[in-house]
Design an enzyme around this catalytic site. Sequence first.
Site, PDB file in Angstrom:
ATOM      1  N   ARG A 193       0.845  -1.207   0.000  1.00 27.90           N
ATOM      2  CA  ARG A 193       0.000   0.000   0.000  1.00 27.90           C
ATOM      3  C   ARG A 193       0.877   1.252   0.000  1.00 27.90           C
ATOM      4  NH1 ARG A 193      -2.016   1.591   6.030  1.00 27.90           N
ATOM      5  NH2 ARG A 193      -0.399   0.526   7.208  1.00 27.90           N
ATOM      6  N   GLU A 247     -18.833   4.239  -0.306  1.00 29.39           N
ATOM      7  CA  GLU A 247     -18.082   3.411  -1.246  1.00 29.39           C
ATOM      8  C   GLU A 247     -18.796   3.233  -2.594  1.00 29.39           C
ATOM      9  OE1 GLU A 247     -16.784   2.274   2.889  1.00 29.39           O
ATOM     10  OE2 GLU A 247     -18.711   2.522   1.884  1.00 29.39           O
ATOM     11  N   ASP A 305      -7.871  -5.875  13.692  1.00 27.09           N
ATOM     12  CA  ASP A 305      -9.219  -5.398  13.336  1.00 27.09           C
ATOM     13  C   ASP A 305     -10.226  -6.539  13.254  1.00 27.09           C
ATOM     14  OD1 ASP A 305      -8.334  -2.841  13.283  1.00 27.09           O
ATOM     15  OD2 ASP A 305      -8.413  -2.589  11.110  1.00 27.09           O
TER      16      ASP A 305
END
Length: 501
Positions: A193, A247, A305
């Site tokens: 990323r 989104e 997460d």
Amino acid sequence: MFCGDGDMEEGISHEACSWAGAMKLDDLILVYDANSITIEGATSLALADDVKKRFESYGWKVLECDGHDYDAIDRVYRRAMHVKGQPVLIVAKTHIGFGAPTKHDSADSHGAPLGAEETRGLKTALGFDPDKSFFVPDEVYALFGERAKTLGRMAKRWRRQHPEVAEAAVAPDYMKLMEALPRFEAGKSIATRAASGQVMNALATIVPELVGGSADLGPSNKTYLRGFGEVSPGNFAGRNIHYGIRELAMTAIANGLTAFGGFRGYGATFFVFSDYCKPALRLAALMKVPSIFVFSHDSFYVGEDGPTHEPVEHLASMRIIPGLTTYRPADANETAYAWAEMLLDVKGPSCILTTRQDVPVLEGVRHEGVSKGAYVIYQSGEQDEHTLLFIASGSEVALALDAAKALVMEGRAVRVVSMPSMELFLRQPGAYRDSVIPGSMPRRIIVEAGVRFGWDRFRVEPRTTRFVTMDNFGASAPYRDLAVQFGFTVENVIKVAKTIV
């Protein structure tokens, strides 16, 4: 633009219209054909919104008219065209099946043919000859013909005034793209990323049409174009768009920017949230719109997460969309080459999946290999039916390489194939595919942090193929602990490889 009652119920209408109001898009006029009927019956069955108040709360100017009164329509259009600083909604109250003898204001006229007798009655009510079919009066042809000529002249004039805006996406200059592409030093480690963000910023100057943003995750997706400004209410000079947590609207807007011409729209979010993007992703593929989508945090390596944020089935679901090209690069250099390929491809949409965690920059990465979807990144020993052939994508390529090299130390012949894009590889000629994954090498170990679905096409026979895949949901823990729990370790991959007969 035009919409109906069903559109007002869809979630994307809330996302997109809220954003349009926040951005003060004053060149936008939306006509709402409000006939209060859907397929099952009256909209009151499931809709109690006050549309006028709803859009006023978004910051829109709301006007109303009788949708069957041509003079009223003309007047409200003229008012709408003079509104500045906010988009306009025109609520046009209409009657579905207007003029039909028995189906006026009826759900029966929503999606089914009226039938011969009902059609005769409708024609009579509207002043047409009931005995003529497929008849359009000459004055209507003349009106529309003249209007088409006027719009054609306006379009030509606009194109002359804005020559920089191409009618369709144009691929950037290949040599300039290659010169600007960052190179990453083997042996170092960087999350893909982060590498993707570096590549985007390096290429932004030579690809000025690249415009887009993230669904409130820019700092995590690394998709912000530094030094190129931001789109803000009433100011559209920047190239970075803040979509908020929307989104589906983001994906649709990226498609709209690209389809308009002169822009390569992009959007970004966590890969697990790509589910929200699917309808617009599918339309991009169907329409061959070359939008680009960046999905970071691409596997269970998200870690703490937890399973709600750890994509498992998502990669397979992307690969099965016809016309969508998915890239899951193994390292920073594959990431750079994937970006080059996405920008060069103007025939359809692409998406790139990037890691949250650091991964090593690998030896043996080649642009040609990435451009063909898969390639041999490493091999050792006699390449024949006894060779252990590893096939992997993304962060698991490094894992497969480490396992293969350990097996080499034990005297085994190995080959490791990096497959950043399965779809792209499957489009290659059979001779190339067989040179990378020969039919004569049946002993195969497929390693990917996603479901096994889709990988069996590379299996020669069950007894000589093994899978290290993620066929259950993830968990919440440090990602290194999860890798051990789910079997994504060198030791387990070697163990699995040794079970092949």
